[in-house]
Design a protein around this motif. Sequence first.
Motif, short mmCIF file in Angstrom:
data_model
loop_
_atom_site.label_atom_id
_atom_site.label_comp_id
_atom_site.label_asym_id
_atom_site.label_seq_id
_atom_site.Cartn_x
_atom_site.Cartn_y
_atom_site.Cartn_z
N TRP A 198 62.51 59.18 36.90
CA TRP A 198 62.75 58.28 35.78
C TRP A 198 61.48 57.49 35.46
N TYR A 199 60.85 56.91 36.47
CA TYR A 199 59.62 56.14 36.29
C TYR A 199 58.49 57.03 35.77
N LYS A 200 58.28 58.16 36.42
CA LYS A 200 57.19 59.06 36.03
C LYS A 200 57.35 59.55 34.59
N TRP A 201 58.58 59.90 34.22
CA TRP A 201 58.83 60.39 32.86
C TRP A 201 58.55 59.29 31.83
N ASN A 202 59.02 58.07 32.10
CA ASN A 202 58.82 56.98 31.15
C ASN A 202 57.35 56.60 31.02
N ILE A 203 56.62 56.58 32.11
CA ILE A 203 55.19 56.29 32.04
C ILE A 203 54.49 57.36 31.19
N ALA A 204 54.83 58.62 31.41
CA ALA A 204 54.24 59.71 30.63
C ALA A 204 54.60 59.58 29.15
N ALA A 208 57.45 43.01 45.10
CA ALA A 208 56.65 44.02 44.41
C ALA A 208 57.57 45.18 44.02
N VAL A 209 57.24 45.86 42.91
CA VAL A 209 58.01 47.03 42.50
C VAL A 209 58.00 48.02 43.67
N SER A 210 59.16 48.53 44.01
CA SER A 210 59.29 49.38 45.19
C SER A 210 58.62 50.74 45.01
N ASP A 211 58.13 51.27 46.12
CA ASP A 211 57.52 52.61 46.10
C ASP A 211 58.55 53.65 45.70
N ASP A 212 59.81 53.48 46.14
CA ASP A 212 60.86 54.43 45.78
C ASP A 212 61.03 54.52 44.27
N PHE A 213 60.98 53.37 43.59
CA PHE A 213 61.11 53.38 42.13
C PHE A 213 59.91 54.09 41.51
N GLU A 214 58.70 53.76 41.98
CA GLU A 214 57.50 54.38 41.41
C GLU A 214 57.40 55.87 41.72
N ASP A 215 58.13 56.35 42.71
CA ASP A 215 58.17 57.78 43.02
C ASP A 215 59.29 58.51 42.28
N SER A 216 60.13 57.77 41.57
CA SER A 216 61.29 58.38 40.91
C SER A 216 60.88 59.16 39.66
#
Length: 167
Positions: free
Chosen positions: A141-147, A131-139
């Motif tokens: 980079w992830y938050k900015w790209n989703i936004a 599963a995609v790691s929680d660390d990645f989803e908390d980064s």
Amino acid sequence: FNDSVVRIAPNTEIILQETKRDDVSDNVFLALNSGEIWVNVKSLPGMTSNFSVRTKNLVIKNTGTVFDVLNDSLESIRVMSGEVSADVIAYEDSEERVLDTIEIGIGQEVSLSSKNIEAFKARKQISVLAAVSDDFEDSEWYKWNIAEDITPTDFVPEDALESEVAD
């Protein structure tokens, strides 16, 4: 390219190898030599968007999906939407050989180390899908790209701003 987007993280080196279009498909091939990219591939009505990313030991192929690719000490793929197919490759006697093909679906990731590649070469059964790691989803980079995927920044050329001020 046809509303598809590639966002490039700092200190990333990519090579756009080819873009081509025919009557039914758009094709983009790029090499990620180092760093990280976020890819959001759009398929237009009546067209197929084939997007391929190559790292040292992976060839990632997809049509219409959102995914992240990292190429540093690990080679990682994380899928946020849709699915991708990844060929694990190695070179023997200057020839490329596909060691395995991994299907990666929404919410999954694959991370390969040099140790994993050696296990694939030895034809050992290993599990690299998670599963995609929680660390990645908390980064950030992830938050900015989703936004950005939800509400993209509207970049305006500097000379367009100057002409608006002049009017």
